[in-house]
Design an enzyme around this catalytic site. Structure first.
Site, PDB file in Angstrom:
ATOM      1  N   CYS A  99       0.861  -1.186   0.000  1.00 54.72           N
ATOM      2  CA  CYS A  99       0.000   0.000   0.000  1.00 54.72           C
ATOM      3  C   CYS A  99       0.892   1.229   0.000  1.00 54.72           C
ATOM      4  O   CYS A  99       1.736   1.395   0.872  1.00 54.72           O
ATOM      5  CB  CYS A  99      -0.897  -0.024   1.229  1.00 54.72           C
ATOM      6  SG  CYS A  99      -1.686   1.550   1.580  1.00 54.72           S
ATOM      7  N   CYS A 103      -3.188   7.653  -1.653  1.00 56.93           N
ATOM      8  CA  CYS A 103      -4.500   7.764  -2.310  1.00 56.93           C
ATOM      9  C   CYS A 103      -5.568   8.343  -1.407  1.00 56.93           C
ATOM     10  O   CYS A 103      -6.505   8.983  -1.882  1.00 56.93           O
ATOM     11  CB  CYS A 103      -4.978   6.403  -2.797  1.00 56.93           C
ATOM     12  SG  CYS A 103      -3.674   5.294  -3.296  1.00 56.93           S
ATOM     13  N   THR A 190      -4.066   4.627   7.470  1.00 52.78           N
ATOM     14  CA  THR A 190      -3.076   4.278   6.460  1.00 52.78           C
ATOM     15  C   THR A 190      -2.195   5.484   6.156  1.00 52.78           C
ATOM     16  O   THR A 190      -2.693   6.530   5.764  1.00 52.78           O
ATOM     17  CB  THR A 190      -3.804   3.821   5.184  1.00 52.78           C
ATOM     18  OG1 THR A 190      -4.487   2.612   5.453  1.00 52.78           O
ATOM     19  CG2 THR A 190      -2.834   3.608   4.042  1.00 52.78           C
ATOM     20  N   GLU A 256      -0.245   1.262   9.257  1.00 55.91           N
ATOM     21  CA  GLU A 256      -1.487   1.808   9.795  1.00 55.91           C
ATOM     22  C   GLU A 256      -1.260   2.188  11.254  1.00 55.91           C
ATOM     23  O   GLU A 256      -0.453   1.557  11.939  1.00 55.91           O
ATOM     24  CB  GLU A 256      -2.629   0.781   9.721  1.00 55.91           C
ATOM     25  CG  GLU A 256      -3.397   0.800   8.404  1.00 55.91           C
ATOM     26  CD  GLU A 256      -2.675   0.126   7.252  1.00 55.91           C
ATOM     27  OE1 GLU A 256      -1.798  -0.728   7.511  1.00 55.91           O
ATOM     28  OE2 GLU A 256      -2.970   0.453   6.094  1.00 55.91           O
ATOM     29  N   HIS A 291     -12.730   6.003  -2.853  1.00 54.00           N
ATOM     30  CA  HIS A 291     -11.757   5.023  -2.345  1.00 54.00           C
ATOM     31  C   HIS A 291     -12.110   3.599  -2.796  1.00 54.00           C
ATOM     32  O   HIS A 291     -11.233   2.749  -2.935  1.00 54.00           O
ATOM     33  CB  HIS A 291     -11.623   5.116  -0.826  1.00 54.00           C
ATOM     34  CG  HIS A 291     -10.240   4.734  -0.354  1.00 54.00           C
ATOM     35  ND1 HIS A 291      -9.100   5.320  -0.831  1.00 54.00           N
ATOM     36  CD2 HIS A 291      -9.820   3.785   0.515  1.00 54.00           C
ATOM     37  CE1 HIS A 291      -8.045   4.756  -0.265  1.00 54.00           C
ATOM     38  NE2 HIS A 291      -8.446   3.823   0.551  1.00 54.00           N
ATOM     39  N   TYR A 295      -9.516   0.936  -5.130  1.00 57.90           N
ATOM     40  CA  TYR A 295      -9.159  -0.475  -4.946  1.00 57.90           C
ATOM     41  C   TYR A 295      -9.179  -1.255  -6.255  1.00 57.90           C
ATOM     42  O   TYR A 295      -8.563  -2.318  -6.353  1.00 57.90           O
ATOM     43  CB  TYR A 295     -10.097  -1.136  -3.926  1.00 57.90           C
ATOM     44  CG  TYR A 295      -9.749  -0.797  -2.491  1.00 57.90           C
ATOM     45  CD1 TYR A 295      -9.069   0.370  -2.168  1.00 57.90           C
ATOM     46  CD2 TYR A 295     -10.113  -1.636  -1.449  1.00 57.90           C
ATOM     47  CE1 TYR A 295      -8.749   0.684  -0.864  1.00 57.90           C
ATOM     48  CE2 TYR A 295      -9.797  -1.341  -0.138  1.00 57.90           C
ATOM     49  CZ  TYR A 295      -9.115  -0.177   0.153  1.00 57.90           C
ATOM     50  OH  TYR A 295      -8.807   0.126   1.447  1.00 57.90           O
ATOM     51  N   CYS A 298      -5.173  -0.233  -7.060  1.00 57.29           N
ATOM     52  CA  CYS A 298      -4.035  -0.662  -6.231  1.00 57.29           C
ATOM     53  C   CYS A 298      -4.017  -2.167  -5.991  1.00 57.29           C
ATOM     54  O   CYS A 298      -2.975  -2.803  -6.079  1.00 57.29           O
ATOM     55  CB  CYS A 298      -4.006   0.109  -4.909  1.00 57.29           C
ATOM     56  SG  CYS A 298      -5.137  -0.481  -3.644  1.00 57.29           S
ATOM     57  N   GLU A 446      -7.453  -5.651   4.315  1.00 56.21           N
ATOM     58  CA  GLU A 446      -7.900  -4.348   3.848  1.00 56.21           C
ATOM     59  C   GLU A 446      -8.842  -4.487   2.655  1.00 56.21           C
ATOM     60  O   GLU A 446      -9.717  -3.652   2.458  1.00 56.21           O
ATOM     61  CB  GLU A 446      -6.709  -3.456   3.484  1.00 56.21           C
ATOM     62  CG  GLU A 446      -7.158  -2.009   3.362  1.00 56.21           C
ATOM     63  CD  GLU A 446      -6.075  -1.088   2.890  1.00 56.21           C
ATOM     64  OE1 GLU A 446      -5.358  -1.464   1.961  1.00 56.21           O
ATOM     65  OE2 GLU A 446      -5.961   0.004   3.446  1.00 56.21           O
TER      66      GLU A 446
HETATM   67 FE1  SF4 Z   1      -3.323   1.912   0.030  1.00 55.34          FE
HETATM   68 FE2  SF4 Z   1      -4.785   1.064  -2.014  1.00 55.34          FE
HETATM   69 FE3  SF4 Z   1      -5.867   2.704  -0.182  1.00 55.34          FE
HETATM   70 FE4  SF4 Z   1      -3.995   3.549  -1.942  1.00 55.34          FE
HETATM   71  S1  SF4 Z   1      -6.082   2.826  -2.408  1.00 55.34           S
HETATM   72  S2  SF4 Z   1      -4.092   4.002   0.218  1.00 55.34           S
HETATM   73  S3  SF4 Z   1      -2.675   1.749  -2.088  1.00 55.34           S
HETATM   74  S4  SF4 Z   1      -5.117   0.593   0.113  1.00 55.34           S
HETATM   75 FE    FE Z   2      -7.332   1.732   2.098  1.00 55.20          FE
END
Ligand code: SF4
Ligand code: FE
Length: 482
Positions: A99, A103, A190, A256, A291, A295, A298, A446
């Site tokens: 991660c 983001c 995060t 985290e 968000h 996902y 990422c 996550e």
């Molecule tokens: Fe982390 Fe994915 Fe959230 Fe970006 S979108 S902060 S890489 S979990």
């Molecule tokens: Fe996240």
């Protein structure tokens, strides 16, 4: 000005962060061996932005400063921007297998941008102006910003104001002429430790009684009264053992923390929501939507690494041609690309908000995240199937390197003869890291709970799915007249 990765690291060194881990204060988070890999992941968002071949993906021209900015600080101006965001996240996932944390701030910017516009329109407040000044400061200095939403929540059956402990949701405890004082905590944060600033948002929709809890603002992460307690990750102390191979991913990671806001002062010009309770839900819905789109990028990038690792393990085990192995790898790819398709689809069907930025298609973004609560688990299952049990029973690097027992480890844990035992163990450790180790925080659990647990998406799917229209379709086709 875009910062280089090195400049980012040095800028973090200058902050006076209050970080606690294993019951002790961490004197220098930047150099801490447990935390450093997570900083390296954020650093990659700066490093890649410097490379000409990634300029289109990693940067954009800000309409507010006229300058080229990192896409992680950008306000989406088109559906192409939304799609580029997802592609950028996939790229970062591929480069870090972790991660990369930046983001949450980007998603907070875009949610707060349109929501402050709406609030000002209704109430004549100055929140949008406050936000735009903050955004320009972030863009001009290329800062990393955390987006803090999740409160500890206490008794899940009670509203914020009805909790036995009033601090279970972050709230305003004092109002002054020059600003507000807030108290509470944000959980599972995060990248907070690797951020210069944070945008705090409410975590659920609220009613009039929760007015003091309907608050959003930005402040520096080293503001007086803020401190972080680092969350443990499975196998985290392997980073302290001096056996690099055993970490699986020596350079990158995520982090985290539980973040405490112990009577933190927020000046008026950093406030984006303050008592307009009916907008708490709007802000949550938009941030969560962005968000959930994230996902679809990422997790796919990290999935690419895991699929590659499983295929390499099959090569090293000597069975890349076995038809069931080939089919399992196809299945992993099918699942992974389905997630990507959802991330791209909710972006392609995004729409312009009244404030001017672009919002994803909320139904498809929620479908995207709902799939993410399942597919990475299946991808992990298949990777473990292909890797074999050695991914969890292999001796340590220190055994492999030991003059007395090392030759036995080397001899008996070899797969195909042309590949060193060390390389075979390295790829198995990476699979272990992604499926069960430190990276499993970001890739597995996550995937379940990040950006909202599965039920949160199902509520949105039921709201956005337009079942009434679908019933009408059926009745019409069946020629039913009621
Ligand atoms: Fe982390 Fe994915 Fe959230 Fe970006 S979108 S902060 S890489 S979990
Ligand atoms: Fe996240």
């Amino acid at each position: 000005m875009l910062m280089t990765g090195e400049q980012y690291v040095e800028s973090m060194r200058k902050l006076n962060l209050q970080v606690y881990m294993f019951g002790k204060k961490v004197e220098c988070p930047v150099d801490d061996p447990i935390l450093r890999p997570s900083l390296n992941s954020v650093k990659m968002t700066y490093d890649l932005a410097q490379l000409p071949e990634y300029q289109d993906l990693m940067t954009a021209v800000s309409p507010y400063t006229g300058e080229r900015v990192n896409r992680f600080t950008h306000i989406h101006q088109s559906t192409e921007d939304l799609m580029n965001k997802v592609k950028m996240q996939r790229l970062l996932g591929q480069k870090t297998a972790a991660c990369f944390q930046r983001c949450v701030g980007m998603d907070a910017f875009n949610a707060v941008y349109s929501t402050t516009f709406d609030i000002d329109k209704k109430y004549g407040t100055k929140y949008h102006e406050n936000f735009m000044n903050f955004l320009k400061y972030v863009q001009e200095n290329d800062l990393t910003v955390d987006g803090a939403m999740t409160d500890p929540k206490g008794d899940r059956g009670l509203a914020p104001h009805a909790q036995a402990d009033p601090d279970m949701f972050l709230h305003v405890v004092e109002r002054r002429d020059d600003g507000i004082v807030v108290r509470g905590a944000k959980a599972h944060q995060t990248g907070f430790i690797n951020s210069h600033e944070v945008i705090v948002m409410p975590t659920i929709s609220m009613g009039e009684d929760d007015k003091e809890y309907a608050v959003s603002f930005a402040c520096p992460t080293d503001e007086k009264g803020i401190f972080m307690i680092v969350g443990r990750q499975s196998c985290d102390t392997r980073k302290l053992e001096g056996a690099v191979m055993d970490t699986g991913n020596p350079e990158f990671g995520g982090t985290e923390a539980l973040v405490i806001f112990d009577n933190v002062f927020i000046p008026n010009d950093r406030i984006f929501l303050n008592g307009e309770f009916e907008y708490a839900g709007v802000l949550v819905e938009r941030f969560a939507g962005y968000h959930r789109q994230s996902y679809g990028g990422c997790k796919v990038g990290v999935g690419d690494v895991l699929i590659g690792a499983a295929a390499v393990a099959a090569d090293y085990n000597g069975c890349p041609k076995a038809s069931h192995v080939k089919d399992k790898i196809i299945e992993m790819q099918h699942l992974n690309e389905t997630l990507f398709a959802c991330g791209i689809a909710c972006s392609a069907l995004g729409t312009k908000t009244e404030s001017g930025n672009y919002l994803i298609d909320l139904l498809l973004a929620n479908v995207c995240k709902q799939n993410v609560t399942r597919f990475p688990y299946e991808i992990v299952r298949l990777a473990e199937d292909i890797a074999g049990g050695l991914m969890v029973t292999a001796p340590s690097e220190k055994d492999l390197k030991d003059p007395k027992i090392g030759p036995y480890v080397d001899k008996y844990l070899r797969g195909v003869n042309s590949v060193t035992t060390e390389n075979r163990l390295k790829i198995l450790r990476l699979i272990e890291n992604l499926c069960l180790g430190t990276a499993a925080v970001g890739y597995r659990t996550e995937s379940m709970h990040g950006a909202g647990s599965p039920q949160a998406q199902r509520i949105m799917i039921s709201r956005q799915g337009n079942l009434k229209m679908k019933k009408e379709l059926a009745k019409s086709i069946a020629q039913i007249k009621e």
